[in-house]
Design a protein around this motif. Structure first.
Motif, PDB file in Angstrom:
ATOM      1  N   GLN A 158       3.939 -21.193  -4.448  1.00  0.00           N
ATOM      2  CA  GLN A 158       4.549 -21.693  -5.681  1.00  0.00           C
ATOM      3  C   GLN A 158       4.883 -20.553  -6.638  1.00  0.00           C
ATOM      4  O   GLN A 158       5.896 -20.590  -7.331  1.00  0.00           O
ATOM      5  CB  GLN A 158       3.604 -22.690  -6.359  1.00  0.00           C
ATOM      6  N   GLU A 159       4.026 -19.533  -6.668  1.00  0.00           N
ATOM      7  CA  GLU A 159       4.280 -18.377  -7.513  1.00  0.00           C
ATOM      8  C   GLU A 159       4.333 -17.124  -6.661  1.00  0.00           C
ATOM      9  O   GLU A 159       3.410 -16.842  -5.918  1.00  0.00           O
ATOM     10  CB  GLU A 159       3.183 -18.234  -8.575  1.00  0.00           C
ATOM     11  N   VAL A 160       5.437 -16.387  -6.780  1.00  0.00           N
ATOM     12  CA  VAL A 160       5.603 -15.145  -6.028  1.00  0.00           C
ATOM     13  C   VAL A 160       5.801 -14.001  -7.016  1.00  0.00           C
ATOM     14  O   VAL A 160       6.699 -14.047  -7.864  1.00  0.00           O
ATOM     15  CB  VAL A 160       6.825 -15.224  -5.080  1.00  0.00           C
ATOM     16  N   LYS A 161       4.955 -12.985  -6.916  1.00  0.00           N
ATOM     17  CA  LYS A 161       5.036 -11.857  -7.836  1.00  0.00           C
ATOM     18  C   LYS A 161       6.171 -10.911  -7.438  1.00  0.00           C
ATOM     19  O   LYS A 161       6.522 -10.795  -6.269  1.00  0.00           O
ATOM     20  CB  LYS A 161       3.710 -11.089  -7.841  1.00  0.00           C
ATOM     21  N   TRP A 162       6.708 -10.232  -8.423  1.00  0.00           N
ATOM     22  CA  TRP A 162       7.745  -9.233  -8.186  1.00  0.00           C
ATOM     23  C   TRP A 162       7.130  -8.035  -7.450  1.00  0.00           C
ATOM     24  O   TRP A 162       6.081  -7.529  -7.811  1.00  0.00           O
ATOM     25  CB  TRP A 162       8.361  -8.800  -9.512  1.00  0.00           C
ATOM     26  N   GLU A 163       7.813  -7.613  -6.379  1.00  0.00           N
ATOM     27  CA  GLU A 163       7.333  -6.478  -5.573  1.00  0.00           C
ATOM     28  C   GLU A 163       5.871  -6.684  -5.143  1.00  0.00           C
ATOM     29  O   GLU A 163       5.036  -5.788  -5.237  1.00  0.00           O
ATOM     30  CB  GLU A 163       7.478  -5.166  -6.343  1.00  0.00           C
ATOM     31  N   TRP A 164       5.599  -7.880  -4.676  1.00  0.00           N
ATOM     32  CA  TRP A 164       4.247  -8.248  -4.251  1.00  0.00           C
ATOM     33  C   TRP A 164       3.859  -7.469  -2.997  1.00  0.00           C
ATOM     34  O   TRP A 164       4.556  -7.515  -1.991  1.00  0.00           O
ATOM     35  CB  TRP A 164       4.220  -9.746  -3.981  1.00  0.00           C
ATOM     36  N   ARG A 165       2.775  -6.750  -3.048  1.00  0.00           N
ATOM     37  CA  ARG A 165       2.306  -5.938  -1.935  1.00  0.00           C
ATOM     38  C   ARG A 165       1.005  -6.498  -1.370  1.00  0.00           C
ATOM     39  O   ARG A 165       0.230  -7.166  -2.074  1.00  0.00           O
ATOM     40  CB  ARG A 165       2.080  -4.489  -2.383  1.00  0.00           C
ATOM     41  N   MET A 190      -1.642  -5.004  -0.671  1.00  0.00           N
ATOM     42  CA  MET A 190      -2.825  -4.452  -1.330  1.00  0.00           C
ATOM     43  C   MET A 190      -3.304  -5.359  -2.473  1.00  0.00           C
ATOM     44  O   MET A 190      -4.482  -5.349  -2.830  1.00  0.00           O
ATOM     45  CB  MET A 190      -2.532  -3.046  -1.863  1.00  0.00           C
ATOM     46  N   ASP A 191      -2.395  -6.173  -3.043  1.00  0.00           N
ATOM     47  CA  ASP A 191      -2.768  -7.090  -4.120  1.00  0.00           C
ATOM     48  C   ASP A 191      -3.629  -8.246  -3.631  1.00  0.00           C
ATOM     49  O   ASP A 191      -4.219  -8.973  -4.435  1.00  0.00           O
ATOM     50  CB  ASP A 191      -1.509  -7.659  -4.790  1.00  0.00           C
ATOM     51  N   LEU A 192      -3.704  -8.430  -2.296  1.00  0.00           N
ATOM     52  CA  LEU A 192      -4.496  -9.526  -1.724  1.00  0.00           C
ATOM     53  C   LEU A 192      -5.894  -9.080  -1.304  1.00  0.00           C
ATOM     54  O   LEU A 192      -6.665  -9.874  -0.778  1.00  0.00           O
ATOM     55  CB  LEU A 192      -3.770 -10.113  -0.504  1.00  0.00           C
ATOM     56  N   ILE A 193      -6.203  -7.807  -1.527  1.00  0.00           N
ATOM     57  CA  ILE A 193      -7.497  -7.246  -1.109  1.00  0.00           C
ATOM     58  C   ILE A 193      -8.407  -7.084  -2.321  1.00  0.00           C
ATOM     59  O   ILE A 193      -7.989  -6.598  -3.372  1.00  0.00           O
ATOM     60  CB  ILE A 193      -7.303  -5.888  -0.410  1.00  0.00           C
ATOM     61  N   ASP A 194      -9.656  -7.514  -2.163  1.00  0.00           N
ATOM     62  CA  ASP A 194     -10.671  -7.320  -3.200  1.00  0.00           C
ATOM     63  C   ASP A 194     -11.285  -5.941  -2.984  1.00  0.00           C
ATOM     64  O   ASP A 194     -12.127  -5.754  -2.106  1.00  0.00           O
ATOM     65  CB  ASP A 194     -11.738  -8.414  -3.094  1.00  0.00           C
ATOM     66  N   TRP A 195     -10.863  -4.969  -3.782  1.00  0.00           N
ATOM     67  CA  TRP A 195     -11.270  -3.581  -3.546  1.00  0.00           C
ATOM     68  C   TRP A 195     -12.710  -3.304  -3.950  1.00  0.00           C
ATOM     69  O   TRP A 195     -13.249  -2.247  -3.610  1.00  0.00           O
ATOM     70  CB  TRP A 195     -10.315  -2.636  -4.270  1.00  0.00           C
ATOM     71  N   THR A 196     -13.351  -4.235  -4.637  1.00  0.00           N
ATOM     72  CA  THR A 196     -14.764  -4.033  -4.982  1.00  0.00           C
ATOM     73  C   THR A 196     -15.656  -4.163  -3.748  1.00  0.00           C
ATOM     74  O   THR A 196     -16.733  -3.579  -3.688  1.00  0.00           O
ATOM     75  CB  THR A 196     -15.223  -5.047  -6.043  1.00  0.00           C
ATOM     76  N   VAL A 197     -15.193  -4.940  -2.750  1.00  0.00           N
ATOM     77  CA  VAL A 197     -15.979  -5.124  -1.523  1.00  0.00           C
ATOM     78  C   VAL A 197     -15.207  -4.678  -0.283  1.00  0.00           C
ATOM     79  O   VAL A 197     -15.744  -4.686   0.823  1.00  0.00           O
ATOM     80  CB  VAL A 197     -16.409  -6.601  -1.359  1.00  0.00           C
ATOM     81  N   ARG A 257       5.272  -5.353   2.037  1.00  0.00           N
ATOM     82  CA  ARG A 257       5.669  -6.413   1.114  1.00  0.00           C
ATOM     83  C   ARG A 257       5.202  -7.758   1.666  1.00  0.00           C
ATOM     84  O   ARG A 257       5.453  -8.091   2.825  1.00  0.00           O
ATOM     85  CB  ARG A 257       7.175  -6.390   0.916  1.00  0.00           C
ATOM     86  N   VAL A 258       4.565  -8.529   0.836  1.00  0.00           N
ATOM     87  CA  VAL A 258       3.911  -9.770   1.268  1.00  0.00           C
ATOM     88  C   VAL A 258       4.907 -10.758   1.870  1.00  0.00           C
ATOM     89  O   VAL A 258       4.653 -11.338   2.936  1.00  0.00           O
ATOM     90  CB  VAL A 258       3.167 -10.433   0.087  1.00  0.00           C
ATOM     91  N   MET A 259       6.048 -10.969   1.232  1.00  0.00           N
ATOM     92  CA  MET A 259       6.945 -12.051   1.607  1.00  0.00           C
ATOM     93  C   MET A 259       8.065 -11.650   2.558  1.00  0.00           C
ATOM     94  O   MET A 259       8.637 -12.511   3.230  1.00  0.00           O
ATOM     95  CB  MET A 259       7.562 -12.674   0.347  1.00  0.00           C
ATOM     96  N   ALA A 305     -12.603  -6.142   1.186  1.00  0.00           N
ATOM     97  CA  ALA A 305     -12.300  -7.277   2.062  1.00  0.00           C
ATOM     98  C   ALA A 305     -11.200  -8.116   1.424  1.00  0.00           C
ATOM     99  O   ALA A 305     -10.831  -7.920   0.259  1.00  0.00           O
ATOM    100  CB  ALA A 305     -13.548  -8.127   2.283  1.00  0.00           C
ATOM    101  N   TRP A 306     -10.653  -9.045   2.205  1.00  0.00           N
ATOM    102  CA  TRP A 306      -9.631  -9.925   1.663  1.00  0.00           C
ATOM    103  C   TRP A 306     -10.184 -10.730   0.492  1.00  0.00           C
ATOM    104  O   TRP A 306     -11.344 -11.160   0.517  1.00  0.00           O
ATOM    105  CB  TRP A 306      -9.133 -10.889   2.747  1.00  0.00           C
ATOM    106  N   ASP A 307      -9.359 -10.942  -0.508  1.00  0.00           N
ATOM    107  CA  ASP A 307      -9.732 -11.788  -1.637  1.00  0.00           C
ATOM    108  C   ASP A 307      -9.546 -13.244  -1.198  1.00  0.00           C
ATOM    109  O   ASP A 307      -8.488 -13.839  -1.364  1.00  0.00           O
ATOM    110  CB  ASP A 307      -8.846 -11.462  -2.849  1.00  0.00           C
ATOM    111  N   ARG A 308     -10.589 -13.801  -0.635  1.00  0.00           N
ATOM    112  CA  ARG A 308     -10.504 -15.126  -0.019  1.00  0.00           C
ATOM    113  C   ARG A 308     -10.054 -16.197  -1.014  1.00  0.00           C
ATOM    114  O   ARG A 308      -9.201 -17.030  -0.702  1.00  0.00           O
ATOM    115  CB  ARG A 308     -11.860 -15.507   0.591  1.00  0.00           C
TER     116      ARG A 308
END
Length: 398
Positions: free
Chosen positions: A43-50, A52-59, A23-25, A61-64
Motif C-alpha cells: 500500500q505504501e512504497v518509499k521513494w528509492e526503497w532499498r 537495506m531498509d528491511l533489515i534490523d541492523w541492531t540484531v 531496489r525492493v520493488m 536480521a530481517w525486520d520481521r
C-alpha cells in the motif's frame, strides 16, 4: 554482449549482502519466488526503497514486524526465508540456473531458448493458440488424438481446467492409481514427441504412442521387482573419538515442514566420548536441505567458539557442505555469503580435519536436531549428557 543482455537479465538474481544496491520493488532478489521479485504492490512504497531498509541492523536480521505488516503474506514469507550473512558484505549477482551460481554456456542456452519460445508462443503443432503446458499436453488436437486412443475415461473425467496442475488435481480425484500412472507416462510421451517435432522430427501415429505408453509402464513395474533388494543397515560405521587433546564437533540439521522452521544441533566431545558441550536450537524456515545444513554448521561453529573450544575435528553428514568448508574456492551461489561466514569462523579455530560421515556416525547430533521441534529458542548443555540424546550416546559408547 548487447545481444546477450536479455539472457543475463533473465538468468541473474541479487544475493543480499547489506542490501544497499538492491531496489525492493524493481530488482530481482528473492530466489525461488515467482519472477524472483515482489509480486504484490504494498500500500505504501518509499521513494528509492532499498533492501537495506528491511533489515534490523541492531540484531543483523530481517525486520520481521516491518516486513509482515508491509508486504503480502506470500512476499513476506519469501523475504524472511532469505538467509543473511553475519558480516557486512556487499550485494552481488549470481546465476540462478546452476547450483554453484556460476554462468555456463549450457544453462545460458536454455534461458535463451525459453526467451525465444515466449516471443513465439504459438503452438508448434496446431498453430492455433498460445502454447501452455495444458494446451501442449491436453488441449492440442495432436494430443487429443493420442488421448482418444489411450483412455476415453480420462477425457470424460476432465472438464474445463485453468492449467495443467488443475487438470492433474481433477484426475487424481476420479482415476485409479493404475490409470494415473498411465496418464503420466502418456503425457511424458506426448511432450517428448513435441520436442522431437520442434527440432526436426515427425509426428508419430497416435496408436503407436498409446502402445508405447503401456509398454513403458509394464517395463518400469517389472524393473522395480527385479531391482528390489532387502535393505540392510550395517552398524560398522560408528562415531570414533578424537585423538589426544582434540575435541570432536558433530552437527546436524532438521527441517520441520509442519511448523515452517528448522532445527540445529551441535555436540562437542573429548577423546573419552564425554560430552563437553551440546546445543539444540530452533532455526528459521529454509528452502532446502543444503541451506539447513549450512545454517547449522555456522551455528555450531559459533557455539564452539563461544564455549571456549578451538582445537577441533569437524564432522557432519551432508557431503556438499562438508566439502565446501575446507575449500578456498569462492562460492557464488545464493548461499555464498553463508559459506563465507563459515570460512571466517574456521580461520579462527585450529581445525585438524573436516569429514563427511554416515548418519549412523552422527546420531547424537541428529537426536538433538529433532528435539529442536519441541523448543522455541535454544537449549545448551555444559559437561552433561543431553537427555534427548542419551540413547544415541549409549550406542556410541558401545
Amino acid at each position: 554482449m548487447l545481444a546477450a543482455q536479455e539472457v543475463l537479465k533473465r538468468g541473474c538474481c541479487w544475493r543480499v549482502g547489506i542490501g544497499y544496491d538492491i531496489r525492493v520493488m524493481t530488482d530481482e532478489w528473492i530466489p525461488n519466488h515467482p519472477s524472483n521479485m515482489v509480486i504484490c504492490q504494498p500500500q505504501e512504497v518509499k521513494w528509492e526503497w532499498r533492501v537495506m531498509d528491511l533489515i534490523d541492523w541492531t540484531v543483523g536480521a530481517w525486520d520481521r514486524h516491518l516486513i509482515e505488516t508491509t508486504f503480502h503474506k506470500e512476499d513476506a514469507d519469501a523475504i524472511l526465508q532469505i538467509p543473511l550473512s553475519r558480516r557486512l558484505v556487499p550485494d552481488s549477482l549470481f546465476w540462478l540456473h546452476n547450483r554453484d551460481g556460476v554462468y555456463s554456456v549450457k544453462s545460458g542456452y536454455r534461458v535463451a531458448c525459453k526467451i525465444l519460445k515466449e516471443a513465439n508462443s504459438a503452438c508448434e503443432l496446431c498453430k492455433r493458440t498460445t502454447e501452455t503446458a495444458l494446451h501442449a499436453l491436453w488441449e492440442c488436437s495432436v494430443a487429443q488424438e493420442v488421448w482418444a486412443g489411450s483412455m476415453r475415461k480420462q477425457q470424460k473425467a476432465a472438464g474445463s481446467q485453468l492449467d495443467f496442475l488443475h487438470l492433474v488435481e481433477v484426475l487424481m480425484l476420479k482415476l485409479s492409481r493404475e490409470e494415473l500412472e498411465l496418464f503420466f507416462v502418456q503425457a511424458w510421451l506426448i511432450w517428448t514427441q513435441r520436442n522431437s517435432v520442434v527440432f526436426g522430427g515427425v509426428i508419430q501415429d497416435p496408436s503407436r504412442l498409446v502402445k508405447r505408453a503401456g509398454e513403458f509402464l509394464d517395463e518400469f513395474k517389472q524393473s522395480q521387482v527385479q531391482l528390489a533388494v532387502t535393505r540392510v543397515e550395517t552398524r560398522c560405521s560408528r562415531w570414533i573419538p578424537p585423538l589426544g587433546s582434540t575435541f570432536k564437533l558433530n552437527f546436524d540439521a532438521a527441517i520441520f515442514q509442519d511448523i515452517k522452521s528448522s532445527g540445529f544441533r551441535a555436540v562437542i566431545r573429548n577423546n573419552q566420548g564425554e560430552v563437553m558441550a551440546a546445543l539444540s536450537a530452533r532455526g528459521p524456515s529454509v528452502q532446502d536441505s543444503e541451506e539447513a545444513e549450512v545454517l547449522a554448521c555456522r551455528k555450531a561453529l559459533e557455539f564452539t567458539i563461544d564455549s571456549g573450544f578451538s582445537n577441533i575435528v569437524i564432522e557432519g553428514d551432508n557431503s556438499v557442505v562438508m566439502a565446501a568448508i575446507p575449500s578456498s574456492r569462492l562460492i557464488h551461489s545464493r548461499l555464498g555469503n553463508l559459506y563465507a561466514d563459515i570460512h571466517c569462523l574456521v580461520a579462527g579455530l585450529q581445525v585438524h580435519s573436516v569429514s563427511s560421515v554416515a548418519r549412523f556416525s552422527n546420531l547424537v547430533a541428529h537426536s538433538l536436531a529433532r528435539f529442536a521441534h519441541c523448543i522455541n529458542d535454544e537449549i545448551i548443555w555444559l559437561e552433561e549428557s543431553p537427555q534427548p540424546a542419551l540413547e544415541a550416546l549409549y550406542v556410541d559408547s558401545n
